[in-house]
Motif scaffolding. Structure first.
Motif, short mmCIF file in Angstrom:
data_model
loop_
_atom_site.label_atom_id
_atom_site.label_comp_id
_atom_site.label_asym_id
_atom_site.label_seq_id
_atom_site.Cartn_x
_atom_site.Cartn_y
_atom_site.Cartn_z
N PHE A 42 61.23 40.65 53.91
CA PHE A 42 62.23 41.08 54.87
C PHE A 42 63.60 40.49 54.51
O PHE A 42 64.61 41.19 54.52
CB PHE A 42 61.85 40.65 56.29
CG PHE A 42 60.71 41.42 56.90
CD1 PHE A 42 60.95 42.39 57.87
CD2 PHE A 42 59.40 41.18 56.52
CE1 PHE A 42 59.90 43.09 58.44
CE2 PHE A 42 58.35 41.87 57.09
CZ PHE A 42 58.60 42.84 58.05
N ASP A 43 63.61 39.20 54.19
CA ASP A 43 64.86 38.53 53.85
C ASP A 43 65.48 39.12 52.59
O ASP A 43 66.70 39.27 52.49
CB ASP A 43 64.63 37.03 53.67
CG ASP A 43 64.35 36.31 54.97
OD1 ASP A 43 64.73 36.83 56.03
OD2 ASP A 43 63.74 35.23 54.93
N ARG A 44 64.63 39.46 51.60
CA ARG A 44 65.15 40.03 50.35
C ARG A 44 65.78 41.40 50.59
O ARG A 44 66.80 41.74 49.98
CB ARG A 44 64.05 40.13 49.30
CG ARG A 44 63.56 38.81 48.78
CD ARG A 44 62.97 38.95 47.37
NE ARG A 44 61.86 39.87 47.30
CZ ARG A 44 60.59 39.52 47.48
NH1 ARG A 44 60.28 38.27 47.81
NH2 ARG A 44 59.63 40.41 47.36
N VAL A 45 65.19 42.19 51.46
CA VAL A 45 65.74 43.51 51.76
C VAL A 45 67.10 43.36 52.46
O VAL A 45 68.07 44.04 52.12
CB VAL A 45 64.76 44.33 52.62
CG1 VAL A 45 65.42 45.62 53.10
CG2 VAL A 45 63.50 44.65 51.83
N VAL A 46 67.18 42.46 53.44
CA VAL A 46 68.45 42.23 54.13
C VAL A 46 69.52 41.79 53.12
O VAL A 46 70.65 42.31 53.12
CB VAL A 46 68.31 41.17 55.23
CG1 VAL A 46 69.68 40.79 55.80
CG2 VAL A 46 67.42 41.69 56.36
N ALA A 47 69.17 40.85 52.25
CA ALA A 47 70.14 40.35 51.27
C ALA A 47 70.62 41.46 50.35
O ALA A 47 71.81 41.52 50.00
CB ALA A 47 69.50 39.22 50.46
N ALA A 48 69.72 42.37 49.95
CA ALA A 48 70.10 43.46 49.06
C ALA A 48 71.05 44.43 49.75
O ALA A 48 72.02 44.92 49.15
CB ALA A 48 68.85 44.19 48.57
N VAL A 49 70.79 44.73 51.02
CA VAL A 49 71.67 45.64 51.77
C VAL A 49 73.06 45.01 51.94
O VAL A 49 74.09 45.68 51.74
CB VAL A 49 71.06 45.98 53.15
CG1 VAL A 49 72.04 46.80 53.98
CG2 VAL A 49 69.75 46.73 52.98
N VAL A 50 73.09 43.74 52.29
CA VAL A 50 74.38 43.06 52.49
C VAL A 50 75.16 42.99 51.18
O VAL A 50 76.38 43.21 51.15
CB VAL A 50 74.15 41.63 53.05
CG1 VAL A 50 75.45 40.84 53.07
CG2 VAL A 50 73.56 41.71 54.45
N ALA A 51 74.47 42.71 50.06
CA ALA A 51 75.15 42.56 48.78
C ALA A 51 75.72 43.88 48.26
O ALA A 51 76.80 43.91 47.67
CB ALA A 51 74.19 41.97 47.75
N SER A 52 75.00 44.98 48.50
CA SER A 52 75.42 46.27 47.92
C SER A 52 76.15 47.18 48.90
O SER A 52 76.92 48.04 48.48
CB SER A 52 74.18 47.01 47.40
OG SER A 52 73.33 47.40 48.47
N GLY A 53 75.88 46.99 50.19
CA GLY A 53 76.44 47.91 51.17
C GLY A 53 75.68 49.22 51.24
O GLY A 53 76.09 50.16 51.94
N ASP A 54 74.57 49.32 50.51
CA ASP A 54 73.74 50.53 50.49
C ASP A 54 72.32 50.19 50.94
O ASP A 54 71.99 49.04 51.19
CB ASP A 54 73.69 51.12 49.08
CG ASP A 54 75.06 51.56 48.58
OD1 ASP A 54 75.80 52.17 49.38
OD2 ASP A 54 75.38 51.29 47.40
N GLY A 55 71.50 51.23 50.99
CA GLY A 55 70.12 51.03 51.39
C GLY A 55 69.31 50.34 50.30
O GLY A 55 69.64 50.40 49.11
#
Length: 387
Positions: A121-134
């Protein structure tokens, strides 16, 4: 000039638990089938409870299970909302989105993926925040994939290097996901597909084998086996931890006690070697990894945190996995602090945190090694768990 502190994004997690579970054949909605003494939904919510940042939680369930779901949600999370889902997954997610509020990032998770680790869950949140995409988790496809005609004859081989088996939670910027669902012109079973239909890029990040979906009776048996101890009803784990003395003025914390007037230890948290060694021993015995993977140094939630924070969470994880802490034994290695006068106090504090007897002893190395030279302190812990 000091930089402004980073503010975590407002995150909402929609847990979709409205499926009928027909293929499971358990005579109840899938999310409410028992798995290792708890419902599948309860297992899924425990992963959400382990996230680094506290999210808003929305659980989507069948109408006749709403009361039961509220009880589970309150017991595991303590707060959140339960809404009634629809006839399809898409309708259920739409109902969940209506309750999201002012979240910036939304994760959609299938309760049927009950063993998904909180770290995913944390990795998915971090990826969305870093890229601004899904961002959606996925695992490589291991089997060779063939294309066949209507009669079953092979007509070609698919390049599996281009394939990924996607999982949940799937995460997206909230505004994009809400708009994509509102504009949907077809019914799909995957949130990423709706986002693609709306023209938004979605990336696949590394998933986790434990995030498999419980769909059939065989899947349920597999999940049961993963929760069952490998052999017997007792396990022993060993953990070690080492910290050097700090070059700056910081307080010394050892065995969950502050040692006033002593030079402190360097570390991302409070540097308590006794607490950290115990956490490693507990997680090791339960087969839940180690302190580094569970409480990574990149997690700001644990910056400066005291040992009691790590011990309480380790106990929660161990007990959720079906284990009870039998006893813990720790040996502290170093020239200082002088431990004997506070031995009983330390044992009492840690025993209360773990709900089990804890023994802490101390020794030196007769001037040998880094501990003998007074450069740091080490600890070795052994933990006994029973089923």
């Amino acid at each position: 000039m000091n930089e402004a502190p980073t503010v975590p994004p407002r995150v909402a997690v929609i847990v979709v638990a409205a499926g009928s579970g027909t293929r499971l054949g358990a005579g109840a909605p899938k999310a409410f089938v028992q798995l290792g003494g708890r419902s599948i939904l309860e297992h899924a919510l425990h992963a959400v409870a382990g996230m680094s940042d506290e999210p808003q939680v929305v659980v989507v369930v069948p109408d006749d299970r709403a009361h039961e779901a509220r009880g589970i949600l309150h017991r595991v999370i303590g707060a959140g909302e339960v809404v009634v889902g629809g006839a399809t997954r898409q309708e259920s997610v739409t109902a969940g989105l209506a309750a999201v509020g002012d979240a910036e990032v939304v994760l959609v998770h299938d309760a049927a993926r009950a063993l998904t680790p909180a770290a995913l869950f944390d990795r998915v949140v971090a990826a969305v925040v870093a890229s601004g995409d899904g961002a959606v988790p996925g695992v490589p496809v291991a089997d060779t994939i063939k294309r066949t005609d209507e009669g079953g004859a092979i007509v070609g081989t698919v390049d599996r290097s281009e394939l990924a088996a996607v999982q949940t939670p799937q995460g997206f910027p909230a505004a994009q996901l809400i708009a994509a669902y509102a504009a949907a012109e077809r019914d799909v079973t995957d949130d990423a597909q709706l986002m693609a239909d709306a023209g938004h890029p979605v990336a696949v990040i590394a998933g986790d084998p434990l995030a498999f979906k419980i769909t059939t009776a065989w899947d349920l048996r597999r999940a049961e086996e993963l929760l069952r101890p490998a052999s017997g009803t007792t396990r022993i784990g060993v953990g070690t931890d080492t910290h050097a003395f700090a070059d700056t003025e910081v307080p010394l914390w050892v065995a969950c006690l502050e040692w006033t007037g002593e030079r402190g230890l360097a570390g991302h948290s409070d540097g308590d070697p006794v607490a950290h060694a115990i956490v490693d021993a507990l997680l090791s015995a339960a087969g839940l990894g180690d302190i580094g993977t569970t409480f990574g140094t990149s997690d700001p939630r644990f910056a400066g945190a005291h040992g009691e924070v790590f011990l309480a969470e380790a106990r929660r994880l161990v007990e959720h996995a079906g284990w009870r802490i039998g006893n813990v034994s720790v040996q502290l290695i170093g020239n200082r602090p002088r431990f004997a006068p506070r031995k009983a106090e330390a044992e009492g504090v840690i025993s209360a945190l773990l709900g089990a007897p804890v023994s802490v002893t101390a020794t030196t190395t007769d001037g040998l090694g880094f501990t003998g030279r007074g450069e740091g302190v080490a600890a070795i812990a052994t933990a006994l768990l029973t089923r």
